[in-house]
Structures are given as C-alpha cells and as structure tokens.
Design an enzyme around this catalytic site. Structure first.
Site, PDB file in Angstrom:
ATOM      1  N   GLU A 200     -21.918 -13.737  -5.762  1.00 16.16           N
ATOM      2  CA  GLU A 200     -21.915 -12.280  -5.577  1.00 16.16           C
ATOM      3  C   GLU A 200     -23.294 -11.692  -5.833  1.00 16.16           C
ATOM      4  O   GLU A 200     -23.782 -10.844  -5.084  1.00 16.16           O
ATOM      5  CB  GLU A 200     -20.892 -11.628  -6.523  1.00 16.16           C
ATOM      6  N   SER A 286     -14.372 -31.950  -5.828  1.00 14.64           N
ATOM      7  CA  SER A 286     -13.551 -33.143  -6.080  1.00 14.64           C
ATOM      8  C   SER A 286     -12.947 -33.628  -4.775  1.00 14.64           C
ATOM      9  O   SER A 286     -12.825 -32.873  -3.815  1.00 14.64           O
ATOM     10  CB  SER A 286     -12.411 -32.846  -7.070  1.00 14.64           C
ATOM     11  N   ASP A 364     -11.528 -16.695  -5.169  1.00 11.94           N
ATOM     12  CA  ASP A 364     -12.383 -15.639  -5.703  1.00 11.94           C
ATOM     13  C   ASP A 364     -11.588 -14.884  -6.771  1.00 11.94           C
ATOM     14  O   ASP A 364     -10.754 -14.028  -6.457  1.00 11.94           O
ATOM     15  CB  ASP A 364     -12.816 -14.694  -4.586  1.00 11.94           C
ATOM     16  N   ASP A 367     -14.830 -10.548 -10.063  1.00 11.18           N
ATOM     17  CA  ASP A 367     -15.466  -9.442  -9.357  1.00 11.18           C
ATOM     18  C   ASP A 367     -16.426  -8.726 -10.286  1.00 11.18           C
ATOM     19  O   ASP A 367     -16.117  -8.506 -11.470  1.00 11.18           O
ATOM     20  CB  ASP A 367     -14.422  -8.439  -8.839  1.00 11.18           C
TER      21      ASP A 367
END
Length: 846
Positions: A200, A286, A364, A367
């Site tokens: 971000e 992974s 996500d 924030d």
C-alpha cells in the site's frame, strides 16, 4: 643447552596446559547447554510417566497417558532444544528486544508495542475454550520446569555471549513462560503472512511520482488464461453480485503532500526493520498439493507441502510426535509433524486419520487510514473525537532510566506514524495551523488486532478425524488466512480457505484511504460458509502455491496480491504428466527448477543480434537450454544475471530506489506484458537523449551480463555455475548479525550453493534489487502417504536443535541441500526401530 632445552620444554608444557585449559573451557561452555536426551527426569504435576524417544536426528516422539502430561513434556522438550529462540521470539512479540540488545532495538520495540501484539494475545486468553487454555498452561509448566534447573549459558550459548557484549544484559534471568507468550507468536505469524502494508505504501509513493496508469501497469491482473486458480469457475457455484466495488480512487492527489509521503516513508522503514521471524518479500510463500488415489500407485491420497519462509539459523520449524498411549476421548492426540518452538501442538503434519498442509492465501487484511488530527482528537464524519491513549514503558539494556511513549488509537487502529517521534511532532504542528491540516497521521486497521480463537483451531485440527471435523476446526482459524489442503485415510481430499477477510464499503484496500470519511469503513467479514472450499474435486487434484484462489466471478473480493501462478501451473503440469505417483515422485516435483520467466524471455533474447564474439558467447549458452536451474547450470547463471540487468536497465531510472524490482512473479508478469510492447515508455532510458526500444535494452542486458558474470565467476562459460552466485548462508537472527566475525562463525552456517530461484517450484528466493544470495527457502519439505504413514518423508532446513555445535544443529541441512528426505517414523513400531535416545519423565518421589 640442556638448561635452555629444559626451559623451552617447561615453557612449552605450560603453554600447552594453558591452551588445553582454554580449549577445555570453550568445550565446557559450548556443551554446557546441551540437553539431556537419556535417563530419568522428575517433572512436577505429572499424572504418570512420560516417555520421550529420539532418533539419530534428535526428533522427539512423546508418549503420555493424558494431554496435560503430553504438553508439559512438549514444553520441556522445546525448552531443551530451542529456549533461546523461544525467548527471543517472545521479546520480539512483546516489544522487549531492547532489554536484551539495547537501544538499537528500541525503534522496533516501539512499533510492536504500538501494534499491541502482546496486548491482543492477552485478550485472546479468556476467549479460548477451557481445554485449550489448559493445554497452553500445561505447556508453560513444562517450559518452566526446564528453566528452574537451567540458567545463563546452561540454557543456551547465546546468553553467555550476550552477557559479554557491550550494552548487553547482565545477570539476565528469563521470566517464567506463560500462555500469552505462546499466543503472541500467532501475531508474529499473522504479521509476516497476512498483510500488504508495504505494498500500500509503495503504491502510494509511486502514485505521487507518476500517472496512475503507469502504476497500474506495475500491478497487472492475474493471468487466468495461462495459470489456473485453485478453484475453477465451475466449483464456485455461488450466485450474487460483488459486495465490494472493484475499484475506487482512494488516494486523492491533493492528499499526496510531502509531509504525508515522509510519514509513509517512516512507517515503511520501521515496519521493514522488524526481525524477519518468518520472512518477508516475494520469496515468502509455499507449495502444497494433494492428489486422490486415482493418481497414486496405492489408490490412497498423497499430500505434499513445503512452506517458503525466511532462511534462519536455527530453522523456523522443529519436528515432533505427540502420542497418547491410549487414544480416545480423554486423550485424543496421535499426531506428528512440524511445530513452532514456543507453541504447543503440531502446526503442519498428520494424525492417525488425516493430513493437512498450509500455504499463504495472502488476502488483503490490512488497510492504512490517513487521519486528520487536532491535538488528541481525530476527525470522523465531520466530528472531532478523542483518541484512546496508553503509556508504554521500555527497559533498555545499558541504560538506567526507562523510555516511555504514548500510543494513540483511532477507531481504525493504532496510529503507527507516531512511532517516529519527528513525524508525530510534524503532524501535531500542522494540526494546529489549520482545521484541515495537510499532514496526516497514519492508522492501521488489521484483522489480527481483533482477539480470536486461532489457538482453538490448531488443537482441533490436530485431533480431527474427518472432513467435517477438519472444516469445523478451520472455522476458528482467524489469522493469518491460509490455504488449507486436506487428505484422509478413507481416500478423500479437500481444500478450505479460513480466516477473517474484511468486506469494504468502498474500495479494495490498495491505497491508504481517508479515515475521516465513513464510506471507507469495513462492513464486516466474508462469512465462513462463503469462503472458498472444495471436497473431492472430479479431477482428484488440488494445487495451492499462493496463486489466485478463485476466478474473478467469485462473489467477494479477497485480494489482488496473488502470486501470479508460475509455480502452481508448473506443479499442475507435472502432476498431469506424471501418471501414477508415489511419495518419491511427489518429492521430485518439490525439486523442480524450471524457470517460467526464462521460458518466456529467452526466445526474445536469442533474436537479438550481437556482433562481438566475446559478448555473443553468453547468448549462445542460452541456446538449447531446457530452462531448468540446477546449481551447476551455466545457462541458469547467465540468464539470471541477464534478468537482473534487464530489470535494472528497464526500471531503475524511472522508479524510486525503494521500489526497484525484486524479480519475483509480479515482475515476471510485468515483463511478460512489456515484451510484446516494443516501444513502451518503460524501455526508454530517460537518462539518454535518444529513445530506447525493447531490443536496445535486451541487447544491453545481454552484454552487461556477459561482463558481470566474467568478473564474478570466469571468462569461459564452461566454468559458470548458478550455485556459485546463488548461495545460502544460514544466519542466526540475533548474534549471527553481530558484525563480529568470530561470533558469527559460532552461530551461522554456510554458504551452501543452491539451484532453483524466485517463483520456481524449488523456491530459493533472491532479491534482484540486492544481489543473487538466497533470501528465502523451502523451510521444510514433507510428503505424506495416506496408505501407510510410515512411508511418508520429511526434512527440516536445519535440525531440531538450536544449540550451536550440537550434532542436531544442522544435521538435516546437507540432506535438504541435496533434495533428500528422512523416513518419517510414526507408528510405535517404526519409532522403536529408529530409537537412539530414551528419556523418561517421572513424578517427583516416584
């Protein structure tokens, strides 16, 4: 002469005696902390005797009558092998590193305390089931039993060395272990595996420097047409519209002030300064996959997993078996696998009925909110509201007076920009000059700051006996969100995505958003029953390697930060081409070194005309290459040098240094798009008067790489080897970075020459912005055979011991480097056949 000879002889004997005493002292100090693996030890609170059987590699298999005894013994065993690592981890997660390492660690401590990992862990304790809470307390009892009879260098050599360091702790005595110490580690896992804060910030900095379309070109969409997601469109089967708007202009250019960018720089710098407990960057990911009996030689499923994490010394995982003598409702554990020191139970492995593996889903769940601040008030919905505050105090080794800070929180989360004192003062100053200041505080909203029940989930997975029980356990797994793959002895396979994934009222969380505007709030979380899940898919194959989980028709927005699927597609292609698989065939796929980036780029490189015979020798090495990257490959060595030069020539002139390409899968996809755009502006070197095209840059990359590899390795291509550039040094996270050569040699191991590379199935990651050294690796490898657990295979990156010079410190590393594995003994008969050490815990006085 005879007298002189006698003097020389006597002096020689004296010197030899001194050297022997010194050598003996060194040997004593080194061996002083080695644990006892044989005999009998009294352990308070036991219900009955507990047996610990270890093999040549020191891997413990623990047998007990009750869960209380089982986890107390696991706590003792973990403390035996890895207490310094456990103590270091809890100092990180509680923001107390400066107590051990002095002022240099203070900024890191301030950031962790501001986030409040330990505070959240303490709030989780009362939410857990009484059974889980008891398991955590039993584990702590075992750890503390070990601490009661060991101290200083007798616990670990690191304590002895630390006490000699200037500013190091003097007369340090570790505090007793607690249940919250174990839970705090889950927050560290969530931080390293569950956030896009850095992305971000980077996007925002790029937006300030260039048009939005240029930024978006550096974050291409997932290539669904080439790399298959985990779940197909047909397996989603849910109706509904997107509940989150796919795009919004979250950052307004008027907000991109120098003060804001400076504040974001500060946040990013402090966040990157955190110790890499699990690792960071593109190399962290992974592979895991599971195939049904239709694809195996036994008719039963096979499951493989190799988590890609930071390369540390000791390795992140330690192996263990936890066995109730009589498995039943009162004592339900018969589980074996990989655990974290400091955390009871098994994280990845199998029990008597099921096996499971993890890869990072990477949704996500973080924030950043830009907050308008006036004094101690923050603006929200046109009203000024008081922030909550708390004081944090730090004891700093080498300083008499403690350091204190005030942590402020908005409705969205902690104000992480306050960590940098200069940035905090700047924001406060700006706030006093205008009602709507041009400087902002930066708050972090993150799912892991909500107390949850992930610890309940871990123990429930350890004892689950079928798909429905496994899924019920996964429902409690809140952070970090993972891809869980599953197989059972009845022949079923499955996939489940668990975790808290926010639903946003507006936007996708790609950029910082205005915290004063209610429309950017979270509306809740994706319901568990709506999270991606699959049971017994028709083709009998489930592959997860951090690629897109769902097609873009899926109802909810999860993220757009997937790995771009080069590893996952190669695994899928290998499985489909393999015919019937056994454990060895599954393990061979884990070692696949084919480079999809090379397969895409080399045809273009071979079309470039090069007149100079010396320069052309490098290009010729790429002809007839199969695109695999074993450590002895000359073509792999040259290609990766070309790749690094290509990225530098294309992007370094137009991007800020902190955003230079790391060379991972996102950059594969960026170049894949650009390679078809011969005159894209990205190819142009803005530092020259002429305009460069794609072929100009490809030619320069080839020529520069020929010069670089000659300087680094040899003039003759026959003497080039990828492993000579691509080396792994296993580095102790504390003293291994001391800057004192003698100390670093005690704790570090390597370098080891490796094949593989970034976004390759054999994922030995490296950062093209830094060099060719390995930064992340498969931290372990396992293949579970559901037809016979004793035919399963496993290997650790290092060994179970955290004691330098122990025979089990790096005894698995040579196997790991060669791509070999160990027999994974599980049943009592198989464990007895590999027995080397036997330790019995007894009740005091028995």
């Amino acid at each position: 002469m005879p007298r002189l000879l006698r003097v020389v002889v006597i002096s020689g004997i004296a010197l030899a005696t001194v050297l022997l005493v010194i050598a003996g002292t060194v040997v004593f100090v080194v061996r002083h902390s080695f644990p006892t693996y044989d005999g009998t030890i009294e352990l308070n609170g036991l219900d009955a005797e507990v047996s610990v059987v270890r093999d040549t590699n020191g891997i413990p298999q623990i047998y007990a009558d009750t869960p209380a005894d089982l986890f107390a013994a696991q706590g003792y065993v973990h403390a035996q092998d890895r207490f310094f690592e456990m103590d270091f981890r809890r100092h990180v997660t509680s923001g107390r590193l400066s107590e051990l390492f002095g002022e240099t660690a203070l900024e890191t401590d301030k950031f962790v305390r501001t986030l409040g990992w330990r505070r959240v862990a303490e709030k989780e304790l009362p939410l857990l089931s009484p059974t889980t809470r008891q398991y955590l307390d039993d584990y702590a009892r075992g750890v503390n039993a070990y601490l009661s009879s060991h101290s200083g260098s007798g616990l670990s050599l690191e304590y002895g060395v630390l006490s000699l360091q200037p500013g190091g702790p003097k007369n340090y005595t570790p505090e007793p272990w607690t249940a919250a110490d174990s839970l705090s580690w889950l927050k560290a896992m969530a931080w390293d595996l569950g956030g896009n804060l850095d992305e971000e910030v980077t996007r925002t900095k790029l937006l300030a420097a260039m048009p939005a379309r240029n930024v978006e070109s550096l974050y291409p969409q997932y290539p669904y047409d080439r790399n298959q997601p985990i779940m197909s469109a047909g397996s989603i089967g849910r109706d509904g519209k997107f509940t989150t708007a796919p795009v919004s202009n979250e950052v307004r250019r008027s907000m991109l002030t120098q003060d804001l960018l400076k504040s974001l720089d500060s946040v990013q710098k402090v966040a990157k300064g955190l110790p890499e407990l699990l690792g960071q960057g593109d190399g962290v990911g992974s592979n895991s996959w599971v195939v049904s009996g239709d694809h195996t030689t036994t008719g039963k499923p096979l499951l493989a997993n190799d988590p890609h994490l930071g390369a540390t010394m000791p390795g992140i995982w330690t192996q263990v078996g936890l066995h109730c003598n009589n498995v039943g409702e009162a004592c339900p554990f018969d589980v074996s696998g990989f655990s974290f020191s400091g955390l009871p139970g098994v994280v990845i492995g199998h029990n008597n009925a099921i096996s499971w593996g993890f890869t990072n889903l990477d949704p996500d769940v973080q924030d950043l909110y830009l907050e308008r601040i006036e004094g101690n008030n923050v603006l929200y919905n046109n009203k000024w509201r008081a922030m909550s505050t708390r004081e944090e105090t730090f004891k700093v080794a080498g300083q008499d007076e403690p350091v204190k800070i005030t942590v402020r929180e908005t409705r969205h989360g902690p104000l992480i920009s306050d960590v940098d004192e200069d940035e905090r003062k700047l924001g406060e100053s700006a706030a006093t000059q205008a009602k709507y200041p041009t400087a902002y505080g930066v708050a972090l909203q993150w799912t892991a700051l909500n107390p949850g029940r992930t610890a309940d989930a871990l123990f429930a997975i350890n004892t689950a006996q079928n798909w429905s029980q496994f899924r019920a356990a996964a429902q409690q797994f809140q952070v970090p969100s993972q891809n869980l793959v599953y197989a059972d002895t009845d022949g079923h396979i499955g996939y489940q995505a668990p975790g808290l994934i926010p639903i946003r009222a507006t936007g996708r969380g790609d950029w910082p958003v205005p915290g004063w505007d209610p429309k950017y709030s979270w509306k809740g979380y994706v319901p568990f029953d709506a999270l991606p899940s699959e049971f017994d898919p028709p083709d009998g194959i489930i592959v997860t390697a951090n690629q897109a989980v769902v097609p873009n028709t899926y109802t909810y927005y999860l993220t757009n930060s997937w790995d771009y699927g080069y590893r996952s597609q190669q695994i899928l292609d290998r499985i489909k081409a393999a015919g019937k698989l056994d454990a060895n065939a599954m393990a061979s796929i884990q070692l696949d070194t084919k480079s999809k980036a090379a397969e895409m780029l080399v045809p273009y490189l071979l079309r470039i005309s090069i007149d100079d015979a010396f320069d052309k020798q490098g290009q010729d090495v790429l002809r007839n290459w199969d695109f695999t990257q074993p450590p002895d490959s000359a073509a792999a060595a040259y290609f990766n040098v070309v790749w690094r030069n290509l990225l530098a020539l294309t992007f370094h002139d137009q991007l800020p240094e902190g955003t230079w390409p790391d060379g991972g899968s996102r950059w594969f996809e960026v170049v894949h798009t650009l390679i078809g755009q011969q005159n894209s502006g990205w190819w142009d070197n803005i530092g020259t008067p002429q305009r460069e095209s794609r072929d100009d840059i490809l030619r320069e990359a080839l020529i520069n790489a020929r010069t670089e590899i000659t300087q680094k390795m040899a003039r003759e291509p026959a003497n080039w080897q990828w492993g000579r550039l691509h080396r792994l040094t296993l580095t102790n996270q504390t003293l291994g970075k001391s800057g004192i050569g003698a100390v670093e040699k005690i704790f570090n191991r390597g370098p080891y020459e490796l094949g593989g590379g970034t976004s390759i199935v054999d994922a030995t990651g490296w950062d093209a912005a830094e060099g060719y050294d390995v930064t992340a690796t498969p931290s372990m490898r396992m293949v579970v055979d559901l037809s016979d657990f004793d035919k399963s295979r496993w290997v650790n990156l290092t060994g179970v011991s955290g004691h330098a010079f122990s025979s089990n410190y790096t005894d698995q590393t040579d196997l790991w480097v060669k791509g070999e594995t160990l027999q994974w003994a599980y049943t009592k008969g198989a464990v007895e056949a590999t027995r080397k050490h036997s330790l019995t815990f007894t009740k005091p006085g028995s």
